[in-house]
Design an enzyme around this catalytic site. Structure first.
Site, PDB file in Angstrom:
ATOM      1  CD  GLU A  85      69.259  37.774 -47.708  1.00 47.21           C
ATOM      2  OE1 GLU A  85      68.383  38.937 -47.596  1.00 47.21           O
ATOM      3  OE2 GLU A  85      69.930  37.460 -46.796  1.00 47.21           O
TER       4      GLU A  85
ATOM      5  CD1 TRP B 255      55.694  27.503 -33.633  1.00 44.07           C
ATOM      6  CD2 TRP B 255      55.446  28.172 -35.757  1.00 44.07           C
ATOM      7  NE1 TRP B 255      56.517  26.717 -34.164  1.00 44.07           N
ATOM      8  CE2 TRP B 255      56.529  27.098 -35.609  1.00 44.07           C
ATOM      9  CE3 TRP B 255      55.278  28.656 -36.950  1.00 44.07           C
ATOM     10  CZ2 TRP B 255      57.315  26.487 -36.636  1.00 44.07           C
ATOM     11  CZ3 TRP B 255      56.131  28.166 -38.087  1.00 44.07           C
ATOM     12  CH2 TRP B 255      57.067  27.342 -37.739  1.00 44.07           C
TER      13      TRP B 255
ATOM     14  CB  THR C 202      72.022  40.367 -44.600  1.00 48.15           C
ATOM     15  OG1 THR C 202      73.235  39.695 -44.134  1.00 48.15           O
ATOM     16  CG2 THR C 202      71.859  39.646 -46.020  1.00 48.15           C
TER      17      THR C 202
ATOM     18  CE  LYS D 284      60.014  27.165 -32.777  1.00 43.49           C
ATOM     19  NZ  LYS D 284      61.272  28.220 -32.771  1.00 43.49           N
TER      20      LYS D 284
HETATM   21  P1  ADP Z   1      66.143  44.796 -45.542  1.00 41.38           P
HETATM   22  O1  ADP Z   1      67.379  45.383 -45.337  1.00 41.38           O
HETATM   23  O2  ADP Z   1      65.617  44.967 -46.945  1.00 41.38           O
HETATM   24  O3  ADP Z   1      65.194  45.281 -44.460  1.00 41.38           O
HETATM   25  P2  ADP Z   1      66.676  42.529 -44.209  1.00 41.38           P
HETATM   26  O4  ADP Z   1      67.360  41.365 -44.958  1.00 41.38           O
HETATM   27  O5  ADP Z   1      67.401  43.184 -43.282  1.00 41.38           O
HETATM   28  O6  ADP Z   1      66.123  43.283 -45.682  1.00 41.38           O
HETATM   29  O7  ADP Z   1      65.491  42.331 -43.597  1.00 41.38           O
HETATM   30  C1  ADP Z   1      64.445  41.388 -44.484  1.00 41.38           C
HETATM   31  C2  ADP Z   1      63.233  40.969 -43.515  1.00 41.38           C
HETATM   32  O8  ADP Z   1      62.548  42.107 -42.941  1.00 41.38           O
HETATM   33  C3  ADP Z   1      62.334  40.036 -44.093  1.00 41.38           C
HETATM   34  O9  ADP Z   1      63.013  38.779 -44.085  1.00 41.38           O
HETATM   35  C4  ADP Z   1      61.400  40.090 -42.748  1.00 41.38           C
HETATM   36  O10 ADP Z   1      61.464  39.380 -41.795  1.00 41.38           O
HETATM   37  C5  ADP Z   1      61.271  41.493 -42.789  1.00 41.38           C
HETATM   38  N1  ADP Z   1      60.449  42.369 -43.470  1.00 41.38           N
HETATM   39  C6  ADP Z   1      60.536  42.843 -44.446  1.00 41.38           C
HETATM   40  N2  ADP Z   1      59.311  43.404 -44.931  1.00 41.38           N
HETATM   41  C7  ADP Z   1      58.399  43.202 -43.907  1.00 41.38           C
HETATM   42  C8  ADP Z   1      57.089  43.366 -43.972  1.00 41.38           C
HETATM   43  N3  ADP Z   1      56.315  44.201 -44.798  1.00 41.38           N
HETATM   44  N4  ADP Z   1      56.232  42.701 -42.950  1.00 41.38           N
HETATM   45  C9  ADP Z   1      56.990  41.904 -42.091  1.00 41.38           C
HETATM   46  N5  ADP Z   1      58.335  41.654 -42.166  1.00 41.38           N
HETATM   47  C10 ADP Z   1      58.915  42.226 -43.334  1.00 41.38           C
END
Ligand code: ADP
Length: 547
Positions: free
Chosen positions: A332, A449, A187, A444
């Site tokens: 994940e 929120w 990640t 916040k």
């Molecule tokens: P990736 O590497 O696949 O982007 P990460 O684990 O770095 O995954 O990031 C995942 C996060 O990206 C999610 O938990 C969310 O916060 C954000 N995210 C992914 N897709 C979207 C979406 N379509 N809209 C809003 N947030 C998103």
């Protein structure tokens, strides 16, 4: 005696995907813009055969089941061969994100205990700079021809073509438990060290079946797919498996992901479907608008990684007739969690109402379960309004991080086996989910929120705005109030009032940012998302005019 099912055991291992492709779609092409420049073509039969050569080369180097084989590479057919070659013999293909800080890259390679690294020439300087910190890598394979080997200070380096040359195309694949690990992806690690997600053969095969469903990625043998999303970004959202599984052709962008280069690949190869984060689409659309270009063949784009701004959605749909599939997920979750494919009821709504639905992150495909909970873990209603922490459970969702990271000796799941995504969302009675924020990004104000995502999306709807970010700034009365940070399009200027006018009527009045700050550029993280951590640091001493 207990009765058990009388069907065949057919372990779900990913080698079966490319074996299927070789037998059923041998001549479906994989087209690559190479890092050197020229565009080359291969097909699934050749990728399969050369992947076997990779397997034999790895075996000759003593690579065994579950050993980690790392790549630092763009989307190319060679990268794909390496995947299937490593995974086929039960070793773990570890994609490293080259956009991370070099120190983090070294940390990740050491944590994973990578034995061998396949690397694109573009990343050689990066690897050379940290080579003395790489404790476990014994060999470097450079993606180039035997006679194209660049000068390098790396010890034990070989060109990819020399590495696989002369190796047999015969090699036993699979033949092990479907729970054998097959891929490793860290990640982004915006807080603390990155954590490794260790995919199994089984979870990747199930994820492939899931993404192959019509209402998920919606691709078939009739498609030519351009994954702009890198293979190091959660398996290119699964496309590296889904395309060969369904027989879709692939068009790989290599190292060039600017608007002009992507446009060239899209049109030259009549791409029908593509997938990328919003920032990439923004670059493409700007390039097209500036040059008055059309997209005759593209029918669908999958957009995810961060929320789809309304402007991008509308431009694709209304100007170019391209359907947008808004997807949400994370490393994940393999990564597909939801896709915003409309239901029959939603399709009966007005155009405007349908746009509103599509701006949401969408429905869980079969295999993903979602719920939202309050701070105490109590489940909240699915009314499309109440928002809470988004938790997920399913067939391709993390159970434990690699080496148990992030669990403090306990579990990263709740008592029912759900994983906390760190996102805040609402879910409606039809299962349509909308992300309103990341838990750590919500603003916040007075105990309530404010969604930073909403503010940002509306702000980028302003034609002169290139990018926008909202963060919470300390306020003595309200705890936090929103500051809207704006990056204008090149050569454009605006006043605070002009920007705030854009939000008027589209948000609750009390959500209105207390101030607007203009910056030259909004920092982006390793996966192309706004780096809020850097922004919070940059604005940590900022005083709001209302404070
Ligand atoms: P990736 O590497 O696949 O982007 P990460 O684990 O770095 O995954 O990031 C995942 C996060 O990206 C999610 O938990 C969310 O916060 C954000 N995210 C992914 N897709 C979207 C979406 N379509 N809209 C809003 N947030 C998103």
């Amino acid at each position: 005696m207990t009765l058990i099912g009388k069907m065949q055991e057919w372990p779900l291992t990913v080698n079966k995907v490319i074996e299927h492709a070789k037998l059923n779609y041998p001549r479906q092409r994989v087209i690559t813009r190479t890092v050197e420049g020229p565009i080359v073509e291969t097909n699934y039969a050749e990728i399969h055969d050369r992947a076997k050569q990779v397997s034999n080369a790895l075996k000759a180097d003593g690579i065994q089941m579950t050993d980690r084989v790392a790549t630092l590479a763009w989307n190319t057919s060679r990268h794909m061969e390496t995947w299937f070659g490593a995974m086929g013999i039960g070793s773990v293909l570890h994609t490293i994100n080259p956009r991370l800080h070099p120190e983090q890259i070294a940390w990740i390679a050491n944590d994973a205990e990578d034995k061998i690294l396949f690397v694109d020439t573009t990343f050689l300087p990066l690897v050379e700079a940290v080579k003395d910190h790489l404790k476990t890598i014994e060999k470097f394979v450079i993606y180039c021809d035997a006679d194209g080997m660049p000068e390098t200070s790396l010890a034990n380096a070989v060109s990819y073509e020399a590495y696989i040359n002369g190796q047999s195309q015969d090699c036993v694949w699979g033949d092990f438990d479907e729970n054998t690990p097959c891929g490793l992806c860290y990640t982004s690690g915006t807080t603390g060290n990155p954590k490794g997600v260790l995919y199994s053969h089984r979870s990747n095969v199930l994820h492939t079946l899931m993404t192959g469903m019509t209402d998920a990625l919606g691709i078939s043998i009739h498609d030519r797919v351009l994954p702009v999303v890198p293979m190091f970004h959660a398996n290119a959202w699964g496309l590296t498996f889904t395309c060969p599984a369904v027989g879709a052709e692939m068009v790989m962008p290599g190292a060039q992901m600017d608007g002009a280069s992507i446009y060239e690949m899209l049109t030259k190869y009549k791409v029908t479907t593509s997938a990328a984060v919003p920032t990439v689409w923004m670059m493409l659309l700007q390039h097209m608008e500036a040059n008055n270009l059309e997209l005759p063949d593209l029918t669908r784009v999958v957009i995810g990684g961060s929320a789809v701004p309304e402007r991008i959605l509308r431009t694709f749909q209304e100007k170019y007739g391209v359907e947008v599939g808004h997807a949400w997920g994370m490393t994940e979750t393999s990564p597909l969690g939801t896709v915003g494919s409309l239901t029959p009821e939603q399709k009966k709504l007005s155009e405007e109402a349908q746009i509103a639905c599509k701006l949401k992150q969408g429905r869980a495909p079969f295999g993903v379960e979602m719920k939202i909970v309050d701070d105490n873990g109590k489940e909240l209603p699915r009314d499309g309004e109440t928002s809470g922490h988004l938790l997920v459970r399913g067939m391709a969702i993390v159970d434990t991080y690699y080496k148990g990271a992030g669990a403090d000796g306990g579990s990263i799941l709740d008592k029912d086996g759900f994983f906390d995504t760190g996102d805040v969302a609402n879910i409606d009675e039809n299962g349509f989910m909308q992300i309103t924020d990341r838990s750590k990004d919500v603003i916040k104000s007075g105990g309530e929120w404010i969604s930073s995502i909403d503010l940002e999306n509306i702000a980028v709807g302003h034609p002169k705005v290139a990018n926008a970010a909202a963060i919470g700034i300390y306020h003595p009365k309200w705890d936090e109030r929103p500051l809207l940070i704006i990056q204008m399009n090149e050569g454009e200027t605006a006043t605070k009032e002009e920007i705030l006018k854009q939000l008027e009527g589209k948000i609750a009045k009390w959500w209105t940012p207390d101030d607007v700050a203009f910056v030259d550029s909004i920092p982006l993280g390793a996966t192309g998302k706004i780096n809020k951590l850097a922004l919070r640091e940059q604005f940590k001493d900022y005083k709001l005019p209302t404070a």
